[in-house]
Design a protein around this motif. Structure first.
Motif, PDB file in Angstrom:
ATOM      1  N   ARG A 129       0.835  -1.215   0.000  1.00  0.00           N
ATOM      2  CA  ARG A 129       0.000   0.000   0.000  1.00  0.00           C
ATOM      3  C   ARG A 129       0.864   1.256   0.000  1.00  0.00           C
ATOM      4  NH1 ARG A 129      -3.051  -2.790   3.847  1.00  0.00           N
ATOM      5  NH2 ARG A 129      -2.131  -1.510   5.489  1.00  0.00           N
ATOM      6  N   ALA A 130       1.945   1.238   0.789  1.00  0.00           N
ATOM      7  CA  ALA A 130       2.827   2.415   0.855  1.00  0.00           C
ATOM      8  C   ALA A 130       3.483   2.662  -0.501  1.00  0.00           C
ATOM      9  CB  ALA A 130       3.893   2.222   1.948  1.00  0.00           C
ATOM     10  N   ALA A 131       3.897   1.581  -1.179  1.00  0.00           N
ATOM     11  CA  ALA A 131       4.531   1.736  -2.493  1.00  0.00           C
ATOM     12  C   ALA A 131       3.524   2.273  -3.510  1.00  0.00           C
ATOM     13  CB  ALA A 131       5.121   0.403  -2.955  1.00  0.00           C
ATOM     14  N   CYS A 132       2.281   1.826  -3.413  1.00  0.00           N
ATOM     15  CA  CYS A 132       1.249   2.336  -4.313  1.00  0.00           C
ATOM     16  C   CYS A 132       1.042   3.833  -4.086  1.00  0.00           C
ATOM     17  CB  CYS A 132      -0.070   1.588  -4.115  1.00  0.00           C
ATOM     18  SG  CYS A 132      -0.074  -0.083  -4.780  1.00  0.00           S
ATOM     19  N   ARG A 133       0.934   4.225  -2.805  1.00  0.00           N
ATOM     20  CA  ARG A 133       0.751   5.650  -2.503  1.00  0.00           C
ATOM     21  C   ARG A 133       1.923   6.463  -3.027  1.00  0.00           C
ATOM     22  NH1 ARG A 133      -1.087   3.896   2.432  1.00  0.00           N
ATOM     23  NH2 ARG A 133       0.945   4.231   3.396  1.00  0.00           N
ATOM     24  N   ALA A 134       3.140   5.973  -2.801  1.00  0.00           N
ATOM     25  CA  ALA A 134       4.337   6.711  -3.238  1.00  0.00           C
ATOM     26  C   ALA A 134       4.359   6.877  -4.753  1.00  0.00           C
ATOM     27  CB  ALA A 134       5.600   5.988  -2.763  1.00  0.00           C
ATOM     28  N   ALA A 135       3.761   5.910  -5.465  1.00  0.00           N
ATOM     29  CA  ALA A 135       3.755   5.969  -6.928  1.00  0.00           C
ATOM     30  C   ALA A 135       2.521   6.678  -7.465  1.00  0.00           C
ATOM     31  CB  ALA A 135       3.835   4.542  -7.490  1.00  0.00           C
ATOM     32  N   GLY A 136       1.671   7.176  -6.564  1.00  0.00           N
ATOM     33  CA  GLY A 136       0.453   7.836  -7.011  1.00  0.00           C
ATOM     34  C   GLY A 136      -0.558   6.872  -7.618  1.00  0.00           C
ATOM     35  N   ARG A 137      -0.495   5.611  -7.192  1.00  0.00           N
ATOM     36  CA  ARG A 137      -1.420   4.601  -7.710  1.00  0.00           C
ATOM     37  C   ARG A 137      -2.458   4.265  -6.641  1.00  0.00           C
ATOM     38  NH1 ARG A 137       1.989  -0.334  -9.793  1.00  0.00           N
ATOM     39  NH2 ARG A 137      -0.041  -0.837 -10.704  1.00  0.00           N
ATOM     40  N   ALA A 138      -3.588   3.690  -7.057  1.00  0.00           N
ATOM     41  CA  ALA A 138      -4.613   3.280  -6.098  1.00  0.00           C
ATOM     42  C   ALA A 138      -4.028   2.226  -5.159  1.00  0.00           C
ATOM     43  CB  ALA A 138      -5.824   2.716  -6.838  1.00  0.00           C
ATOM     44  N   GLU A 139      -4.463   2.213  -3.907  1.00  0.00           N
ATOM     45  CA  GLU A 139      -3.895   1.287  -2.914  1.00  0.00           C
ATOM     46  C   GLU A 139      -4.188  -0.174  -3.228  1.00  0.00           C
ATOM     47  OE1 GLU A 139      -4.542   2.127   1.149  1.00  0.00           O
ATOM     48  OE2 GLU A 139      -3.291   3.933   1.074  1.00  0.00           O
ATOM     49  N   ASP A 140      -5.212  -0.412  -4.053  1.00  0.00           N
ATOM     50  CA  ASP A 140      -5.540  -1.803  -4.402  1.00  0.00           C
ATOM     51  C   ASP A 140      -5.123  -2.128  -5.832  1.00  0.00           C
ATOM     52  OD1 ASP A 140      -7.322  -0.274  -5.763  1.00  0.00           O
ATOM     53  OD2 ASP A 140      -9.121  -1.308  -5.025  1.00  0.00           O
ATOM     54  N   ALA A 141      -4.180  -1.371  -6.380  1.00  0.00           N
ATOM     55  CA  ALA A 141      -3.785  -1.564  -7.779  1.00  0.00           C
ATOM     56  C   ALA A 141      -2.881  -2.787  -7.966  1.00  0.00           C
ATOM     57  CB  ALA A 141      -3.066  -0.317  -8.300  1.00  0.00           C
ATOM     58  N   VAL A 142      -2.358  -3.323  -6.876  1.00  0.00           N
ATOM     59  CA  VAL A 142      -1.354  -4.387  -6.969  1.00  0.00           C
ATOM     60  C   VAL A 142      -1.818  -5.615  -6.186  1.00  0.00           C
ATOM     61  CG1 VAL A 142       1.043  -5.008  -6.465  1.00  0.00           C
ATOM     62  CG2 VAL A 142       0.484  -2.691  -7.233  1.00  0.00           C
ATOM     63  N   GLY A 143      -1.878  -6.747  -6.847  1.00  0.00           N
ATOM     64  CA  GLY A 143      -2.257  -7.995  -6.194  1.00  0.00           C
ATOM     65  C   GLY A 143      -1.050  -8.666  -5.561  1.00  0.00           C
ATOM     66  N   LEU A 144      -1.316  -9.425  -4.499  1.00  0.00           N
ATOM     67  CA  LEU A 144      -0.243 -10.139  -3.801  1.00  0.00           C
ATOM     68  C   LEU A 144      -0.355 -11.630  -4.082  1.00  0.00           C
ATOM     69  CD1 LEU A 144       2.034 -10.542  -1.745  1.00  0.00           C
ATOM     70  CD2 LEU A 144       0.324 -10.320   0.085  1.00  0.00           C
ATOM     71  N   LEU A 145       0.684 -12.181  -4.714  1.00  0.00           N
ATOM     72  CA  LEU A 145       0.777 -13.622  -4.926  1.00  0.00           C
ATOM     73  C   LEU A 145       1.792 -14.167  -3.933  1.00  0.00           C
ATOM     74  CD1 LEU A 145       0.062 -16.111  -6.647  1.00  0.00           C
ATOM     75  CD2 LEU A 145       1.915 -15.470  -8.204  1.00  0.00           C
ATOM     76  N   ALA A 146       1.357 -15.070  -3.068  1.00  0.00           N
ATOM     77  CA  ALA A 146       2.254 -15.671  -2.066  1.00  0.00           C
ATOM     78  C   ALA A 146       2.977 -16.843  -2.706  1.00  0.00           C
ATOM     79  CB  ALA A 146       1.454 -16.140  -0.853  1.00  0.00           C
ATOM     80  N   ILE A 147       4.302 -16.773  -2.758  1.00  0.00           N
ATOM     81  CA  ILE A 147       5.080 -17.852  -3.374  1.00  0.00           C
ATOM     82  C   ILE A 147       5.432 -18.869  -2.285  1.00  0.00           C
ATOM     83  CG2 ILE A 147       7.172 -18.450  -4.643  1.00  0.00           C
ATOM     84  CD1 ILE A 147       5.221 -16.776  -6.306  1.00  0.00           C
ATOM     85  N   SER A 148       4.761 -20.019  -2.367  1.00  0.00           N
ATOM     86  CA  SER A 148       4.845 -20.998  -1.272  1.00  0.00           C
ATOM     87  C   SER A 148       5.745 -22.186  -1.593  1.00  0.00           C
ATOM     88  CB  SER A 148       3.432 -21.470  -0.912  1.00  0.00           C
ATOM     89  OG  SER A 148       2.678 -21.773  -2.069  1.00  0.00           O
ATOM     90  N   LYS A 149       6.600 -22.063  -2.612  1.00  0.00           N
ATOM     91  CA  LYS A 149       7.552 -23.139  -2.914  1.00  0.00           C
ATOM     92  C   LYS A 149       8.384 -23.458  -1.670  1.00  0.00           C
ATOM     93  CE  LYS A 149      11.076 -19.927  -4.500  1.00  0.00           C
ATOM     94  NZ  LYS A 149      11.499 -19.084  -5.617  1.00  0.00           N
ATOM     95  N   THR A 150       8.620 -24.732  -1.462  1.00  0.00           N
ATOM     96  CA  THR A 150       9.387 -25.291  -0.334  1.00  0.00           C
ATOM     97  C   THR A 150       8.688 -25.133   1.018  1.00  0.00           C
ATOM     98  OG1 THR A 150      10.807 -23.464   0.401  1.00  0.00           O
ATOM     99  CG2 THR A 150      11.561 -24.683  -1.537  1.00  0.00           C
ATOM    100  N   GLN A 151       7.559 -24.446   1.075  1.00  0.00           N
ATOM    101  CA  GLN A 151       6.804 -24.330   2.337  1.00  0.00           C
ATOM    102  C   GLN A 151       5.794 -25.473   2.405  1.00  0.00           C
ATOM    103  OE1 GLN A 151       7.881 -22.037   4.335  1.00  0.00           O
ATOM    104  NE2 GLN A 151       9.142 -20.972   2.813  1.00  0.00           N
ATOM    105  N   ASP A 152       5.436 -25.891   3.594  1.00  0.00           N
ATOM    106  CA  ASP A 152       4.527 -27.035   3.669  1.00  0.00           C
ATOM    107  C   ASP A 152       3.058 -26.609   3.652  1.00  0.00           C
ATOM    108  OD1 ASP A 152       4.142 -26.069   6.204  1.00  0.00           O
ATOM    109  OD2 ASP A 152       5.280 -27.658   7.180  1.00  0.00           O
ATOM    110  N   ALA A 153       2.189 -27.603   3.598  1.00  0.00           N
ATOM    111  CA  ALA A 153       0.754 -27.324   3.488  1.00  0.00           C
ATOM    112  C   ALA A 153       0.263 -26.514   4.683  1.00  0.00           C
ATOM    113  CB  ALA A 153      -0.016 -28.640   3.366  1.00  0.00           C
ATOM    114  N   ALA A 154       0.840 -26.751   5.854  1.00  0.00           N
ATOM    115  CA  ALA A 154       0.406 -26.006   7.046  1.00  0.00           C
ATOM    116  C   ALA A 154       0.686 -24.512   6.894  1.00  0.00           C
ATOM    117  CB  ALA A 154       1.111 -26.562   8.286  1.00  0.00           C
ATOM    118  N   ALA A 155       1.779 -24.171   6.240  1.00  0.00           N
ATOM    119  CA  ALA A 155       2.096 -22.756   6.025  1.00  0.00           C
ATOM    120  C   ALA A 155       1.072 -22.120   5.083  1.00  0.00           C
ATOM    121  CB  ALA A 155       3.509 -22.620   5.458  1.00  0.00           C
TER     122      ALA A 155
END
Ligand code: PLP
Length: 241
Positions: free
Chosen positions: A16-42
């Motif tokens: 959100r801070a990076a979006c504000r700094a760039a003058g972009r909407a706070e929801d302009a960027v989606g978050l993809l969690a990269i879960s490689k090597t992490q287990d199912a519980a994570a």
């Protein structure tokens, strides 16, 4: 597991801070969690903290984890993204099991994914991966070849080309960290001027999400800032980064 929840809060705040700094909407960027090597519980812990899109790099590992998560009947369901290098003998399983593929870097792979995407599923969302730093050992198509590849991929019936993806080399001392992301954005804007309806720039990881968002990224792919360092599992995956 408490860490995952607070790490997610911190990463969302950075976005959100990076979006504000760039003058972009706070929801302009989606978050993809990269879960490689992490287990199912994570993954389950991140899902409980409101994260619903996950990226995996290794097909068999991803399928094993999904089997383990099947009983949990997570709601909303997880959106699965494939973010690793693709061998052609793996395309069928990827076309069957994933919603998105970020790492299409040659036409043969795209054709196989399109042919093998089950008719019962919606078209597979794909990004073309560009070797934006021109590294000899990296995957991704050459920047000069990206337009031809994108036009060919966009014509395949069972794929939906959404945009471009890149993993820039870490900047050397004195380099502008935004430069590779700016180059990616220029390729993207040229493709849109050519008439391709693209809406996705998949760029930015734990160490460089601010630079990527400043240059128009719409999906950041974040692993270690959410799940912690991957070194802890290296004993289980000796050949993996
Ligand atoms: C591992 C990986 C990431 C996440 O990297 P972090 O530095 O841990 O955030 C993002 N994208 C791809 C393609 C990856 O392989």
């Amino acid at each position: 597991m408490a860490d995952i929840e607070s790490n997610l809060v911190a990463v969302r705040r950075r976005i959100r801070a990076a979006c504000r700094a760039a003058g972009r909407a706070e929801d302009a960027v989606g978050l993809l969690a990269i879960s490689k090597t992490q287990d199912a519980a994570a993954i389950r812990a991140a899902h409980a903290a409101g994260q619903y899109a996950f990226g995996e790099n290794y097909l068999q590992e991803a399928l094993d984890k999904r089997a383990r998560l099947a009983d949990a009947r997570l709601l909303p369901p997880i959106e699965w993204h494939f973010t690793g290098p693709i061998q052609s003998n793996k395309t069928r399983a990827i076309a069957e099991a994933f919603d998105w593929v970020h790492t299409v870097d040659r036409l043969k792979i795209a054709q196989r994914l399109s042919e093998q995407r089950p008719a019962t599923l919606p078209p597979l969302h794909v990004c073309v991966q560009v070797n934006i730093s021109g590294e000899a050992s990296k995957s991704g198509c050459a920047a000069a070849e990206s337009a031809a590849l994108c036009h060919a991929v966009a014509a395949l019936p069972r794929l939906r080309l959404r945009g471009l993806m890149a993993i820039p080399a870490p900047p050397a001392e004195g380099d502008d960290p935004r430069a590779p992301f700016r180059a990616l954005r220029e390729l993207f804007e040229n493709l849109r001027r050519d008439g391709l309806e693209l809406d996705t720039l998949s760029a930015g990881m734990s160490d460089d999400l601010e630079a990527a968002i400043a240059e128009g990224s719409t999906i950041v792919r974040i692993g270690s800032a959410i799940f912690g360092p991957r070194e802890s599992r290296i004993t289980n995956h000796p050949s993996r980064p």
